[in-house]
Design an enzyme around this catalytic site. Structure first.
Site, mmCIF file in Angstrom:
data_model
loop_
_atom_site.group_PDB
_atom_site.id
_atom_site.type_symbol
_atom_site.label_atom_id
_atom_site.label_comp_id
_atom_site.label_asym_id
_atom_site.label_seq_id
_atom_site.Cartn_x
_atom_site.Cartn_y
_atom_site.Cartn_z
ATOM 1 N N ASN A 1 -51.923 -3.448 -12.299
ATOM 2 C CA ASN A 1 -53.211 -1.597 -11.665
ATOM 3 C C ASN A 1 -54.121 -1.756 -11.123
ATOM 4 O OD1 ASN A 1 -51.210 -0.705 -13.538
ATOM 5 N ND2 ASN A 1 -52.368 -2.174 -14.703
ATOM 6 N N GLY B 1 -55.418 -9.390 -11.588
ATOM 7 C CA GLY B 1 -55.681 -9.137 -12.971
ATOM 8 C C GLY B 1 -54.903 -8.008 -13.013
ATOM 9 N N HIS B 2 -55.525 -7.375 -14.426
ATOM 10 C CA HIS B 2 -54.459 -5.324 -14.296
ATOM 11 C C HIS B 2 -55.237 -4.535 -13.678
ATOM 12 C CE1 HIS B 2 -52.233 -7.514 -17.659
ATOM 13 N NE2 HIS B 2 -51.638 -8.176 -16.414
ATOM 14 N N GLY B 3 -56.538 -4.693 -12.883
ATOM 15 C CA GLY B 3 -57.105 -3.343 -12.735
ATOM 16 C C GLY B 3 -59.176 -3.289 -13.524
ATOM 17 N N ASP C 1 -55.876 -10.336 -17.353
ATOM 18 C CA ASP C 1 -55.513 -9.263 -18.452
ATOM 19 C C ASP C 1 -56.714 -7.630 -17.342
ATOM 20 O OD1 ASP C 1 -54.959 -6.625 -20.532
ATOM 21 O OD2 ASP C 1 -54.242 -8.217 -20.764
#
Length: 391
Positions: A268, A236-238, A214
């Protein structure tokens, strides 16, 4: 300072240091075999440490120590400061249900002067991830380590592996320094945010590597004064501010700097997101600078139409006011055609957005910028292709 006074100060300091008390969990029955439950031993150590009027260090030596859920509460301690020195590994029970129904695996609250040095936390979260993916009835899972209502906190050299949920949570704290941490979980592990900060002020995250399923760092309401520097993120999602606006009355986010960060293969890069529904919250004075994107799906994102599952937010608009956000010297490669996307609120348009020296490519050509309800300035960018009017 006169020499006589200096001698007295040094003497008193030596007395203070000599009187410091160290508690080793081995002396209280803990065994470094990874099989013997050390929860009672660590609880006994904490009872002694909490009752001490001297400076206290709790020592966890090399080895693997099986540990269930534990809470360290400094509210009634003789001293509000304590040092944890961890050389070994704390490992959660293999049965995810043992800690999975708790909010936290390891939890600290009501400290002033808390230091956690070194060590490995292995939450063994993979079995819970599998349960969640199967659609079975599973517990939500525990945050690996949480810090609440505390000030002057140092977390240095800690490694967190395979958390059930979030790895590290900072909530309602002041003056927190996180440095040299390593966080690792599978890229497909659900809700395993690396470091989550909310309702906290003057927090720094430095020289750390975060690989998870995440957000590498998630920044929640009430964060004021967060500095993130030299962080490697991926998978991950940044690094995300939000989700904001979940509540109609909500504290804002302000004075956040993300500097010298590298994103590799993430969903992201740098992101601000808010729910598409009314709220009095805000995000302002945000700086994203000197960031490198390596094959990132969405390098630069403001998303004010966040509505997962189309529940509780369809046909509404975000009330979060986003202003004074700078994207400076951000370069690298986008994995999708749109490298910059500003999808701001029609009710509270983004203002004061600055793009400067942003150079993102997609398949060796300038990436696209797609912007709505966003106002600001652009300078030194690499000629974005623009389907819609941008800044």
């Amino acid at each position: 300072m006169p020499s006589s006074v200096l001698i007295i100060v040094l003497f008193l300091l030596s007395i203070s240091l000599s009187s410091a008390q160290t508690y080793n969990i081995l002396s209280y029955g803990a065994k470094p075999d990874g099989k013997t439950d050390s929860t009672k031993a660590l609880t006994a150590v904490w009872a002694k440490a909490c009752a001490s009027v001297k400076p206290v260090t709790i020592s966890i030596p090399k080895g693997r120590f099986l540990l269930g859920s534990i809470v360290f509460d400094g509210a009634k301690c003789k001293r509000k400061s304590v040092t944890f020195r961890i050389q070994g590994t704390l490992v959660a029970p293999s049965d995810y249900r043992v800690i999975g129904r708790q909010s936290h695996w390891i939890f600290f609250q009501h400290f002033d002067g808390l230091s956690v040095y070194g060590g490995v936390l292995d939450a063994q979260g993979a079995s819970l991830w599998s349960c969640k993916k199967s659609g079975k009835n599973c517990p939500s899972g525990a945050t690996s380590i949480g810090f609440q209502s505390s000030s002057n906190v140092v977390i240095s050299g800690l490694t967190s592996l395979n958390s059930q949920m979030f790895h590290v949570v900072i909530n309602g704290c002041r003056n927190v320094n996180i440095q040299g941490v390593k966080i690792s979980a599978d890229g497909n592990s659900p809700n395993t945010d690396g470091i989550h900060v909310q309702s906290s002020s003057t927090v720094s995250i430095l020289n750390s590597k975060i690989s998870t399923g995440d957000d590498c760092v998630s920044i929640g309401p009430g964060t004021n004064g967060l500095w993130i520097e030299n962080v490697a993120c991926g998978p991950g999602h940044g690094i995300s501010i939000g989700s904001l606006g979940k509540e109609s009355v909500e504290a804002g986010v302000q004075n956040v700097t993300v500097k010298t960060a590298t994103f590799t293969g993430t969903e992201n890069g740098v992101r601000i997101k808010s729910w598409a529904r009314p709220s009095n919250g805000f995000a302002k004075n945000i700086r994203f600078q000197h960031c490198v994107m390596n094959n990132v799906q969405n390098p630069i994102v403001i998303d004010q139409n966040y509505c997962p599952g189309n529940e509780n937010c369809p046909n509404q608009v975000s009330g979060i006011k986003i202003s004074d956000v700078m994207f400076l010297d951000i370069h690298g490669t986008s994995a999708t055609q749109v490298g910059v996307k500003f999808d701001c609120s029609s009710k509270k348009p983004c203002t004061g957005i600055r793009l400067q020296d942003v150079k993102l490519t997609y398949r060796n050509k300038p990436a696209m910028a797609d912007c709505s309800h966003a106002g600001g300035t652009e300078a030194g960018t690499a000629g974005f292709q623009q389907p819609n009017s941008c800044l």
